[in-house]
Design a protein around this motif. Sequence first.
Motif, short mmCIF file in Angstrom:
data_model
loop_
_atom_site.label_atom_id
_atom_site.label_comp_id
_atom_site.label_asym_id
_atom_site.label_seq_id
_atom_site.Cartn_x
_atom_site.Cartn_y
_atom_site.Cartn_z
N GLY A 106 69.16 -2.75 29.24
CA GLY A 106 68.49 -1.58 29.80
C GLY A 106 68.94 -0.27 29.21
O GLY A 106 68.36 0.77 29.50
N GLU B 92 67.54 2.55 31.86
CA GLU B 92 66.54 2.39 32.91
C GLU B 92 66.98 1.34 33.90
O GLU B 92 67.55 0.30 33.52
CB GLU B 92 65.19 1.99 32.31
N ASP B 93 66.74 1.61 35.17
CA ASP B 93 66.95 0.62 36.21
C ASP B 93 65.93 0.88 37.32
O ASP B 93 64.97 1.64 37.13
CB ASP B 93 68.39 0.65 36.74
N ALA B 94 66.12 0.25 38.46
CA ALA B 94 65.15 0.38 39.55
C ALA B 94 65.04 1.82 40.05
O ALA B 94 64.02 2.21 40.63
CB ALA B 94 65.54 -0.54 40.70
N LYS B 95 66.08 2.62 39.83
CA LYS B 95 66.08 4.00 40.31
C LYS B 95 65.41 4.97 39.35
O LYS B 95 65.17 6.12 39.70
CB LYS B 95 67.51 4.46 40.59
N GLY B 96 65.13 4.52 38.13
CA GLY B 96 64.46 5.38 37.17
C GLY B 96 65.15 5.43 35.82
O GLY B 96 65.89 4.51 35.45
N TYR C 236 75.92 5.88 37.42
CA TYR C 236 75.25 4.93 36.52
C TYR C 236 75.98 4.85 35.19
O TYR C 236 76.30 3.76 34.70
CB TYR C 236 73.80 5.36 36.31
#
Length: 445
Positions: free
Chosen positions: A99, A167-171, A433
């Motif tokens: 990611g 990138e992850d689920a939070k944006g 992050y």
Amino acid sequence: MQRKQIYGLVMAALLGSSLGSAVQGAEVNSAALGMVYAVSEASQPATKDNKAVGVVGEGVKEEAATSTVAMTTAKGIQPVLVSSVLTTVDNKKLNVPQGVTVFDLKRMITPQGMIDGTAFLSAKQFNEEYVNNIRQLAKVKEVNVPELQQFQGEIFRDWNAYQLRGEDAKGVHTAYVVDVALGKDYIQGERAELKLTKALWQALAKEVDGTTASSTNIRGGSLNLLDSLETAQRATGIVRNVPDATAFATSADSEKMFHTWQFMKDFNTTVLAENEAWLASYPTSYSSEAFRQATIDGYKAVKTSQDATTFNTFVNLYKDKFVKAIVADLVNHEKQLAKDATTNERAKEKLAMSVKVREGLQKFFATSNLEADTLGQIKPVNSKLGPALYMDSRMALTFDSYEIPVGSINVIRFEKEGPVFTFLATNDGDFNYWEKQLKATYGIQ
């Protein structure tokens, strides 16, 4: 490399000044990354097993993972621009977590072609300028440090700059990384700077305070505004085109700023004391283990670098002193202008401008600040690349009530050729992050 210069280089890289006029000051955003992906994929040569073969620099080939994107230039160079591999400044490979992608800011594609950062800020050129400036200042008659007039040494070896995108689920998350490789002589450079700075300030103080004969005949607590502040700035920054130390206080038309000079002397005394404490632990000759321990000891010797409350107190104290000094000098200047304004229209205009400047400065500094939330302790850690030091900080820059929250992480490695400083900077909202991703990349537990 002294802390002010390290962070100066970091800021220069982050602002894009090392990338040339075509991209200067521009953030590489998601749209730009998308363009690079598209252009690179269209021109990427097919290779065996669907791997892209890239070259870092001239004639040095490497194999990149399938996700790596390369682009062929007219010279046949194929720099890895967007990659799942972070290549450190000393050419070590680190796989970034899933990611996350690495965008090479030192070699990037623009509509005008590939930008090579080494053409604008090469470590060799930076090193030569650093050494020559030390020699130049050591020969100034008011400073006169014979043992530094032929100073030699390897201070800077190389640098790299990257943008990280995750990138992850939070944006989408963005961070910037600057890698600086220093030479074995970098502490000798620091000590030379410190010695010259002290000698220069002693000469300036004698001249300005009237303790030695002076052709400018400054007495009675007055000082030329433009020349004195310029000289003080040069003395603080040092080794940057420093002229003859007696070149200040020669313009009779400029305002007099005695309080500001006193502030600069006070502030400089504190800074020099901190630098002396920081350098005291380092041995004369470089060794990776000795310098690793000396860095820990030097960090602990400077309280403002490890304790948020102490740091904030320091910033606020000197910010207030600075504002009070300037305001006091401007008020004194305005008193004289007020007398002249009764018969002189130009003096009346100057008086109005001085009042606006003074009130503007007071308002700006009343609503602007640099405040640390946390300053992490320096910690010895193990990494994929061997022993290292780790530290982090979270702070906020406030300008006229606009707040910019910033998080930073530093990793320092002490290699046989010299230390490598890695700086990651991001907005505070993405700090957690990137803390996780950087530790995973370097294998830091």
